[in-house]
Design an enzyme around this catalytic site. Structure first.
Site, PDB file in Angstrom:
ATOM      1  N   ASN A   1      48.017  42.260  49.247  1.00 25.01           N
ATOM      2  CA  ASN A   1      47.950  41.327  48.052  1.00 25.01           C
ATOM      3  C   ASN A   1      47.772  41.735  46.499  1.00 25.01           C
ATOM      4  O   ASN A   1      48.169  41.239  46.024  1.00 25.01           O
ATOM      5  CB  ASN A   1      46.992  40.226  48.404  1.00 25.01           C
ATOM      6  CG  ASN A   1      47.144  39.546  49.855  1.00 25.01           C
ATOM      7  OD1 ASN A   1      48.187  38.725  49.626  1.00 25.01           O
ATOM      8  ND2 ASN A   1      46.645  39.820  50.793  1.00 25.01           N
TER       9      ASN A   1
ATOM     10  N   TYR B   1      38.170  46.811  47.602  1.00 18.11           N
ATOM     11  CA  TYR B   1      38.640  45.870  46.698  1.00 18.11           C
ATOM     12  C   TYR B   1      38.660  46.099  45.224  1.00 18.11           C
ATOM     13  O   TYR B   1      39.764  46.276  44.291  1.00 18.11           O
ATOM     14  CB  TYR B   1      37.573  44.385  46.808  1.00 18.11           C
ATOM     15  CG  TYR B   1      37.999  43.646  45.340  1.00 18.11           C
ATOM     16  CD1 TYR B   1      39.021  42.768  45.422  1.00 18.11           C
ATOM     17  CD2 TYR B   1      36.848  43.226  44.794  1.00 18.11           C
ATOM     18  CE1 TYR B   1      39.113  41.870  44.394  1.00 18.11           C
ATOM     19  CE2 TYR B   1      36.889  42.565  43.638  1.00 18.11           C
ATOM     20  CZ  TYR B   1      37.977  41.606  43.451  1.00 18.11           C
ATOM     21  OH  TYR B   1      38.164  40.670  42.322  1.00 18.11           O
TER      22      TYR B   1
HETATM   23  N1  LIG Z   1      36.225  34.555  40.444  1.00 15.84           N
HETATM   24  C1  LIG Z   1      35.860  35.781  39.800  1.00 15.84           C
HETATM   25  O1  LIG Z   1      34.386  35.692  39.484  1.00 15.84           O
HETATM   26  C2  LIG Z   1      36.445  36.923  39.564  1.00 15.84           C
HETATM   27  C3  LIG Z   1      37.852  37.037  39.980  1.00 15.84           C
HETATM   28  N2  LIG Z   1      38.683  38.208  39.630  1.00 15.84           N
HETATM   29  C4  LIG Z   1      39.839  38.244  40.053  1.00 15.84           C
HETATM   30  O2  LIG Z   1      40.585  37.164  39.659  1.00 15.84           O
HETATM   31  C5  LIG Z   1      41.563  36.616  40.422  1.00 15.84           C
HETATM   32  C6  LIG Z   1      41.463  35.252  40.677  1.00 15.84           C
HETATM   33  O3  LIG Z   1      40.292  35.032  41.664  1.00 15.84           O
HETATM   34  P1  LIG Z   1      39.818  33.611  41.928  1.00 15.84           P
HETATM   35  O4  LIG Z   1      40.421  32.580  41.317  1.00 15.84           O
HETATM   36  O5  LIG Z   1      38.267  33.865  42.152  1.00 15.84           O
HETATM   37  O6  LIG Z   1      40.217  33.681  43.502  1.00 15.84           O
HETATM   38  P2  LIG Z   1      40.774  32.484  44.561  1.00 15.84           P
HETATM   39  O7  LIG Z   1      40.727  33.064  45.686  1.00 15.84           O
HETATM   40  O8  LIG Z   1      40.128  31.291  44.034  1.00 15.84           O
HETATM   41  O9  LIG Z   1      42.284  32.441  43.914  1.00 15.84           O
HETATM   42  C7  LIG Z   1      43.475  33.309  44.318  1.00 15.84           C
HETATM   43  C8  LIG Z   1      44.547  32.335  44.337  1.00 15.84           C
HETATM   44  O10 LIG Z   1      45.527  33.299  44.704  1.00 15.84           O
HETATM   45  C9  LIG Z   1      46.306  32.722  45.652  1.00 15.84           C
HETATM   46  N3  LIG Z   1      46.882  34.163  46.332  1.00 15.84           N
HETATM   47  C10 LIG Z   1      46.254  35.185  46.711  1.00 15.84           C
HETATM   48  N4  LIG Z   1      47.130  35.953  47.277  1.00 15.84           N
HETATM   49  C11 LIG Z   1      48.370  35.421  47.032  1.00 15.84           C
HETATM   50  C12 LIG Z   1      49.530  36.276  47.167  1.00 15.84           C
HETATM   51  N5  LIG Z   1      50.121  37.130  48.016  1.00 15.84           N
HETATM   52  N6  LIG Z   1      50.812  35.389  46.710  1.00 15.84           N
HETATM   53  C13 LIG Z   1      50.553  34.168  46.014  1.00 15.84           C
HETATM   54  N7  LIG Z   1      49.377  33.872  45.789  1.00 15.84           N
HETATM   55  C14 LIG Z   1      48.152  34.381  46.432  1.00 15.84           C
HETATM   56  C15 LIG Z   1      45.537  32.140  46.389  1.00 15.84           C
HETATM   57  O11 LIG Z   1      46.228  31.042  47.247  1.00 15.84           O
HETATM   58  C16 LIG Z   1      44.577  31.384  45.611  1.00 15.84           C
HETATM   59  O12 LIG Z   1      44.992  30.276  45.002  1.00 15.84           O
HETATM   60  C17 LIG Z   1      41.804  37.407  41.602  1.00 15.84           C
HETATM   61  O13 LIG Z   1      42.670  38.529  41.338  1.00 15.84           O
HETATM   62  C18 LIG Z   1      40.366  38.087  41.649  1.00 15.84           C
HETATM   63  O14 LIG Z   1      40.284  39.418  42.207  1.00 15.84           O
HETATM   64  C19 LIG Z   1      38.024  39.035  39.146  1.00 15.84           C
HETATM   65  C20 LIG Z   1      36.407  39.281  39.105  1.00 15.84           C
HETATM   66  C21 LIG Z   1      35.692  37.991  39.273  1.00 15.84           C
HETATM   67  O1  LIG Z   2      35.613  40.421  41.531  1.00 11.28           O
HETATM   68  C1  LIG Z   2      34.892  39.519  41.850  1.00 11.28           C
HETATM   69  O2  LIG Z   2      33.678  39.742  41.496  1.00 11.28           O
HETATM   70  C2  LIG Z   2      32.661  38.383  41.433  1.00 11.28           C
HETATM   71  C3  LIG Z   2      31.312  38.944  40.999  1.00 11.28           C
HETATM   72  O3  LIG Z   2      31.030  39.933  41.925  1.00 11.28           O
HETATM   73  P1  LIG Z   2      29.615  39.648  43.119  1.00 11.28           P
HETATM   74  O4  LIG Z   2      29.600  40.988  43.845  1.00 11.28           O
HETATM   75  O5  LIG Z   2      28.358  39.448  41.860  1.00 11.28           O
HETATM   76  O6  LIG Z   2      29.716  38.327  43.770  1.00 11.28           O
HETATM   77  C4  LIG Z   2      32.721  37.571  42.707  1.00 11.28           C
HETATM   78  O7  LIG Z   2      32.003  36.544  42.728  1.00 11.28           O
HETATM   79  C5  LIG Z   2      34.250  37.537  42.937  1.00 11.28           C
HETATM   80  O8  LIG Z   2      34.645  36.844  44.274  1.00 11.28           O
HETATM   81  C6  LIG Z   2      35.181  38.488  42.923  1.00 11.28           C
HETATM   82  O9  LIG Z   2      36.395  38.093  43.211  1.00 11.28           O
END
Ligand SMILES: NC(=O)C1=CN([C@@H]2O[C@H](COP(=O)(O)OP(=O)(O)OC[C@H]3O[C@@H](n4cnc5c(N)ncnc54)[C@H](O)[C@@H]3O)[C@@H](O)[C@H]2O)C=CC1
Ligand SMILES: O=C1O[C@H](COP(=O)(O)O)[C@@H](O)[C@H](O)[C@H]1O
Length: 268
Positions: free
Chosen positions: A90, A152
């Site tokens: 992914n 990750y």
């Molecule tokens: N939420 C956070 O605090 C942080 C998020 N990120 C990054 O931001 C991005 C989004 O994270 P979130 O919104 O929190 O995650 P999330 O899990 O809420 O959203 C991810 C979305 O991507 C879709 N998805 C996953 N794999 C897929 C694939 N192979 N093909 C098409 N769609 C796919 C899922 O259906 C989901 O809607 C990720 O790449 C994550 O690593 C990075 C650091 C912190």
């Molecule tokens: O990359 C990500 O980081 C946030 C923050 O990390 P955490 O170790 O403080 O939880 C995480 O919440 C998120 O799911 C992840 O995608």
């Protein structure tokens, strides 16, 4: 901006923070492997602009990329405990498919959702927990080498390298945003590390808006609010992107309650 902007992972937390803030400002094309409920789709996005597809599906991604001018690539496995098989598919394979399709389609700007976990290895025992406190002046600024703290994080560092490669090969502008901890309405509760890397929903939308408008070549920036506690510098995001965050975890108690401002007084 008239040309469509492709938003992958649009149904997730970060995607929704972006659409809540700037959903009316772009002609979005939304891609997610799960159908996005209508309530989470901006009014002006039609069914034809929504793609239910996996980012490892090259043909579907190429189709979604047609005519696109900019990409915000969020889709992936966000779990810090995600197993290798999942991040390989992914986050690494999927990101390569999306970046290659963007480069081939002549996309101008590409914003990639990297993570704090790409550099989690800098949080050594001798630096923590001081690192998370407001009076500590240790800073990562994006110039340092990746130092992932888990697989990750390895996948996110690899996404950054893919961005470097496609920028150098094709000239596509690529910005990798090492997102901290996105939490809605308040900083993470009773969590020092999370409060040091809090990214509010408003600042998240504004930051990606800047990624879609600013001029840059290849950049790695940190995506956090303007927190008093911090060990990531946001100077580069300010300078290159014009990022101007409005939130600060210091305006909340450790438990996540807003700290009331002093009422105005007439007294001298
Ligand atoms: N939420 C956070 O605090 C942080 C998020 N990120 C990054 O931001 C991005 C989004 O994270 P979130 O919104 O929190 O995650 P999330 O899990 O809420 O959203 C991810 C979305 O991507 C879709 N998805 C996953 N794999 C897929 C694939 N192979 N093909 C098409 N769609 C796919 C899922 O259906 C989901 O809607 C990720 O790449 C994550 O690593 C990075 C650091 C912190
Ligand atoms: O990359 C990500 O980081 C946030 C923050 O990390 P955490 O170790 O403080 O939880 C995480 O919440 C998120 O799911 C992840 O995608």
């Amino acid at each position: 901006m008239d040309d469509p902007v492709l938003l992958t992972g649009a149904g997730g937390r970060v995607g929704q923070a972006i659409l809540d803030g700037i959903g009316e400002e772009y002609d979005w094309r939304l891609l997610d492997r799960e159908p996005i409920p209508a309530a989470k789709v901006p009014d002006r996005v039609t069914d034809a602009d929504q793609y239910v597809a996996d980012i490892t599906d090259e043909r579907a991604v190429r189709e979604a990329m047609t005519g696109v001018n900019a990409v915000v690539h969020l889709a992936g496995d966000p779990r810090k405990t995600a197993p290798w098989e999942s991040v390989l598919r992914n986050n690494i394979d999927g990101t390569q498919v999306v970046m290659r399709a963007a480069a081939r389609a002549g996309v101008d700007r590409f914003a990639f959702a990297s993570s704090n976990h790409a550099v989690g290895g800098y949080e050594t025992d001798d630096r923590t927990p001081d690192l998370y406190r407001p009076d500590d002046d240790y800073r990562l600024d994006g110039e340092e080498l990746p130092r992932p703290g888990n697989l990750y994080g390895v996948s996110k560092a690899t996404g950054e390298f893919l961005g470097r490669y496609y920028h150098d090969e094709t000239g596509m502008s690529v910005v990798c945003v090492r997102i901290g901890n996105l939490t809605k309405d308040h900083p993470p509760r009773e969590y020092e590390r999370g409060q040091a890397m809090w990214l509010s929903h408003g600042d998240c939308a504004h930051l990606f808006d800047r990624c879609l408008r600013a001029d840059y070549g290849f950049e790695i920036v940190y995506g956090i609010s303007d927190n008093d506690r911090k060990y990531y510098s946001i100077d580069r995001a300010r300078e290159v992107l014009g990022y101007d965050p409005q939130d600060n975890s210091a305006n909340y108690t450790f438990e996540g309650e807003p700290i009331a401002e002093d009422p105005p007084t007439d007294e001298p």
